[in-house]
Design an enzyme around this catalytic site. Structure first.
Site, PDB file in Angstrom:
ATOM      1  N   ASP A  14      51.938  16.157  22.129  1.00  0.00           N
ATOM      2  CA  ASP A  14      52.681  15.893  23.364  1.00  0.00           C
ATOM      3  C   ASP A  14      54.037  15.331  22.961  1.00  0.00           C
ATOM      4  O   ASP A  14      54.231  14.917  21.810  1.00  0.00           O
ATOM      5  CB  ASP A  14      51.905  14.875  24.230  1.00  0.00           C
ATOM      6  CG  ASP A  14      52.662  14.496  25.508  1.00  0.00           C
ATOM      7  OD1 ASP A  14      53.299  15.376  26.109  1.00  0.00           O
ATOM      8  OD2 ASP A  14      52.625  13.309  25.889  1.00  0.00           O
ATOM      9  N   SER A  15      54.958  15.265  23.918  1.00  0.00           N
ATOM     10  CA  SER A  15      56.248  14.610  23.673  1.00  0.00           C
ATOM     11  C   SER A  15      56.039  13.141  23.322  1.00  0.00           C
ATOM     12  O   SER A  15      56.962  12.497  22.820  1.00  0.00           O
ATOM     13  CB  SER A  15      57.110  14.695  24.925  1.00  0.00           C
ATOM     14  OG  SER A  15      56.483  13.985  25.985  1.00  0.00           O
ATOM     15  N   TYR A  46      60.795  14.617  26.622  1.00  0.00           N
ATOM     16  CA  TYR A  46      61.268  15.993  26.472  1.00  0.00           C
ATOM     17  C   TYR A  46      61.981  16.454  27.743  1.00  0.00           C
ATOM     18  O   TYR A  46      62.833  17.323  27.705  1.00  0.00           O
ATOM     19  CB  TYR A  46      60.092  16.949  26.239  1.00  0.00           C
ATOM     20  CG  TYR A  46      59.537  17.015  24.831  1.00  0.00           C
ATOM     21  CD1 TYR A  46      60.050  16.246  23.790  1.00  0.00           C
ATOM     22  CD2 TYR A  46      58.484  17.881  24.540  1.00  0.00           C
ATOM     23  CE1 TYR A  46      59.512  16.338  22.500  1.00  0.00           C
ATOM     24  CE2 TYR A  46      57.960  17.990  23.269  1.00  0.00           C
ATOM     25  CZ  TYR A  46      58.467  17.217  22.248  1.00  0.00           C
ATOM     26  OH  TYR A  46      57.940  17.324  20.990  1.00  0.00           O
ATOM     27  N   GLY A  47      61.570  15.884  28.875  1.00  0.00           N
ATOM     28  CA  GLY A  47      62.089  16.331  30.174  1.00  0.00           C
ATOM     29  C   GLY A  47      63.612  16.262  30.276  1.00  0.00           C
ATOM     30  O   GLY A  47      64.218  17.001  31.040  1.00  0.00           O
ATOM     31  N   CYS A  77      51.185  18.868  26.883  1.00  0.00           N
ATOM     32  CA  CYS A  77      52.450  18.479  27.512  1.00  0.00           C
ATOM     33  C   CYS A  77      52.843  19.592  28.464  1.00  0.00           C
ATOM     34  O   CYS A  77      53.031  20.739  28.039  1.00  0.00           O
ATOM     35  CB  CYS A  77      53.505  18.303  26.419  1.00  0.00           C
ATOM     36  SG  CYS A  77      55.166  17.956  27.035  1.00  0.00           S
ATOM     37  N   ASN A  78      52.947  19.282  29.736  1.00  0.00           N
ATOM     38  CA  ASN A  78      53.320  20.313  30.714  1.00  0.00           C
ATOM     39  C   ASN A  78      54.726  20.833  30.447  1.00  0.00           C
ATOM     40  O   ASN A  78      54.994  22.030  30.590  1.00  0.00           O
ATOM     41  CB  ASN A  78      53.252  19.738  32.134  1.00  0.00           C
ATOM     42  CG  ASN A  78      51.830  19.518  32.594  1.00  0.00           C
ATOM     43  OD1 ASN A  78      51.217  20.394  33.179  1.00  0.00           O
ATOM     44  ND2 ASN A  78      51.274  18.351  32.307  1.00  0.00           N
ATOM     45  N   THR A  79      55.629  19.926  30.080  1.00  0.00           N
ATOM     46  CA  THR A  79      57.021  20.308  29.884  1.00  0.00           C
ATOM     47  C   THR A  79      57.162  21.267  28.703  1.00  0.00           C
ATOM     48  O   THR A  79      57.806  22.317  28.807  1.00  0.00           O
ATOM     49  CB  THR A  79      57.877  19.038  29.669  1.00  0.00           C
ATOM     50  OG1 THR A  79      57.601  18.133  30.751  1.00  0.00           O
ATOM     51  CG2 THR A  79      59.346  19.348  29.634  1.00  0.00           C
ATOM     52  N   GLU A 155      55.371   5.260  27.903  1.00  0.00           N
ATOM     53  CA  GLU A 155      55.689   5.126  26.476  1.00  0.00           C
ATOM     54  C   GLU A 155      55.817   3.649  26.084  1.00  0.00           C
ATOM     55  O   GLU A 155      55.502   3.265  24.971  1.00  0.00           O
ATOM     56  CB  GLU A 155      57.005   5.860  26.151  1.00  0.00           C
ATOM     57  CG  GLU A 155      56.888   7.379  26.131  1.00  0.00           C
ATOM     58  CD  GLU A 155      56.023   7.897  24.983  1.00  0.00           C
ATOM     59  OE1 GLU A 155      56.163   7.418  23.853  1.00  0.00           O
ATOM     60  OE2 GLU A 155      55.180   8.776  25.247  1.00  0.00           O
ATOM     61  N   CYS A 187      52.005  15.929  34.831  1.00  0.00           N
ATOM     62  CA  CYS A 187      52.554  15.445  33.558  1.00  0.00           C
ATOM     63  C   CYS A 187      51.438  14.640  32.916  1.00  0.00           C
ATOM     64  O   CYS A 187      50.797  13.827  33.593  1.00  0.00           O
ATOM     65  CB  CYS A 187      53.778  14.561  33.815  1.00  0.00           C
ATOM     66  SG  CYS A 187      54.312  13.626  32.359  1.00  0.00           S
ATOM     67  N   THR A 188      51.204  14.864  31.623  1.00  0.00           N
ATOM     68  CA  THR A 188      50.031  14.250  30.991  1.00  0.00           C
ATOM     69  C   THR A 188      50.169  12.738  30.804  1.00  0.00           C
ATOM     70  O   THR A 188      49.188  12.062  30.514  1.00  0.00           O
ATOM     71  CB  THR A 188      49.731  14.924  29.642  1.00  0.00           C
ATOM     72  OG1 THR A 188      50.895  14.848  28.808  1.00  0.00           O
ATOM     73  CG2 THR A 188      49.351  16.380  29.843  1.00  0.00           C
ATOM     74  N   HIS A 189      51.382  12.213  30.969  1.00  0.00           N
ATOM     75  CA  HIS A 189      51.533  10.750  30.931  1.00  0.00           C
ATOM     76  C   HIS A 189      50.953  10.090  32.193  1.00  0.00           C
ATOM     77  O   HIS A 189      50.550   8.934  32.164  1.00  0.00           O
ATOM     78  CB  HIS A 189      53.009  10.360  30.828  1.00  0.00           C
ATOM     79  CG  HIS A 189      53.598  10.480  29.449  1.00  0.00           C
ATOM     80  ND1 HIS A 189      53.835  11.692  28.850  1.00  0.00           N
ATOM     81  CD2 HIS A 189      53.993   9.529  28.560  1.00  0.00           C
ATOM     82  CE1 HIS A 189      54.372  11.480  27.652  1.00  0.00           C
ATOM     83  NE2 HIS A 189      54.468  10.174  27.457  1.00  0.00           N
TER      84      HIS A 189
HETATM   85  N1  DGL Z   1      53.613  14.421  28.886  1.00  0.00           N
HETATM   86  C1  DGL Z   1      54.760  15.268  29.119  1.00  0.00           C
HETATM   87  C2  DGL Z   1      54.431  16.312  30.184  1.00  0.00           C
HETATM   88  O1  DGL Z   1      53.268  16.543  30.457  1.00  0.00           O
HETATM   89  C3  DGL Z   1      55.985  14.449  29.368  1.00  0.00           C
HETATM   90  C4  DGL Z   1      57.252  15.224  29.238  1.00  0.00           C
HETATM   91  C5  DGL Z   1      58.440  14.423  28.831  1.00  0.00           C
HETATM   92  O2  DGL Z   1      58.424  13.857  27.734  1.00  0.00           O
HETATM   93  O3  DGL Z   1      59.427  14.420  29.596  1.00  0.00           O
HETATM   94  O4  DGL Z   1      55.296  16.945  30.735  1.00  0.00           O
END
Ligand code: DGL
Length: 271
Positions: A14-15, A46-47, A77-79, A155, A187-189
């Site tokens: 993930d990011s 990452y977004g 990570c969805n992004t 984070e 978003c996985t966060h």
């Molecule tokens: N966990 C990431 C997701 O699912 C976060 C993306 C990010 O870092 O912006 O999109």
């Protein structure tokens, strides 16, 4: 025909630390598989990055996993999934499982006919989400709500702070006012903020994420290459992070629920 090393681990990335919510679901579904988790927290979120940067990170991490002999990769990570998944699958020789916001199940279970989707701006402006809204938004109102700042709160381990509550209240209020009875965590966060989201939204609102569905998808993709399930105790994943080591250990241990060792891994350009 994809190559599968039956003894290889499953690489999950993930990011940052958000994908730990998916890692937990995978561990519940596949307790005897070896898992490697890579949190690219040194480059989160990452977004806010452009697509080339996200693709470069995803390629590097995939190459690193393959060099470690993984038998499957999960883009938790969805992004990164909306930006990079097709390109990674075009060259990666092992199965690659990606995230997709749970818009389909939410649109099928809503009683009020209004579904709210929380995710990063990049995920919500993707063709994937447009396709899901087109497919499942005919009889249901799907309200997309980008949530800048929430990834950073997770984070930093700020799951219950006043600042996190303020952000969430601002994002959820218009959805609740519009009658949403189902909130998709795209978003996985965000599952780490599930308790606070539940408190703000109330008990009548269902909160759905894709972690368990993705874990089942990993199981399906590995059929035929599972390691034996001889009552071995669940294995502890191996954790890597590109963040500052003390911070990485502290946040990952908090979110994983026990003190774990975290190895440093930058994966930056050489020379
Ligand atoms: N966990 C990431 C997701 O699912 C976060 C993306 C990010 O870092 O912006 O999109």
């Amino acid at each position: 025909m994809t190559y599968q090393n039956h003894d290889g681990a499953i690489g999950v990335f993930d990011s940052g630390v958000g994908g730990l919510s998916v890692l937990r679901a995978i561990r519940n579904e596949l307790p005897d598989e070896r898992l490697i988790y890579l949190a690219d927290s040194g480059h989160a979120p990452y977004g806010d990055r452009d697509a080339d940067f996200i693709l470069d990170r995803a390629n590097r991490i995939t190459e690193h996993f393959l060099a470690s002999g993984v038998k499957a990769i999960v883009v938790a990570c969805n992004t990164a999934s909306v930006v990079a998944i097709e390109k990674i699958r075009s060259w990666c020789p092992v199965p690659v499982v990606a995230m997709e916001p749970a818009i389909k199940p939410a649109s099928q279970s809503t009683r009020t006919g209004v579904v709210g989707v929380l995710a990063t701006t990049r995920t919500l402006s993707s063709a994937n989400v447009a396709r899901l809204c087109e497919a499942y938004g005919k009889r249901v109102r799907i309200l997309l709500r980008p949530c800048p700042g929430l990834v950073e709160q997770v984070e930093h381990g700020e799951l219950y702070s006043a600042a996190t509550r303020r952000l969430l209240t601002g994002y959820l209020s218009p959805l609740l006012t519009a009658g949403a009875d189902t909130i998709v965590l795209g978003c996985t966060h965000y599952p780490f903020l599930g308790e606070l989201i539940g408190e703000i939204a109330g008990t009548d609102v269902a909160i759905v994420d894709s972690g368990a569905a993705v874990a089942k998808q990993v199981l399906r993709r590995l059929e035929g290459s599972r390691v034996s399930t001889c009552n071995v105790p669940a294995l502890e994943p191996t954790f890597f992070s590109s963040a500052e080591p003390d911070q990485a250990r502290s946040v990952i241990s908090t979110l994983w629920g026990k003190s774990v060792e975290v190895h440093s891994l930058a994966l930056t350009h050489q020379g």
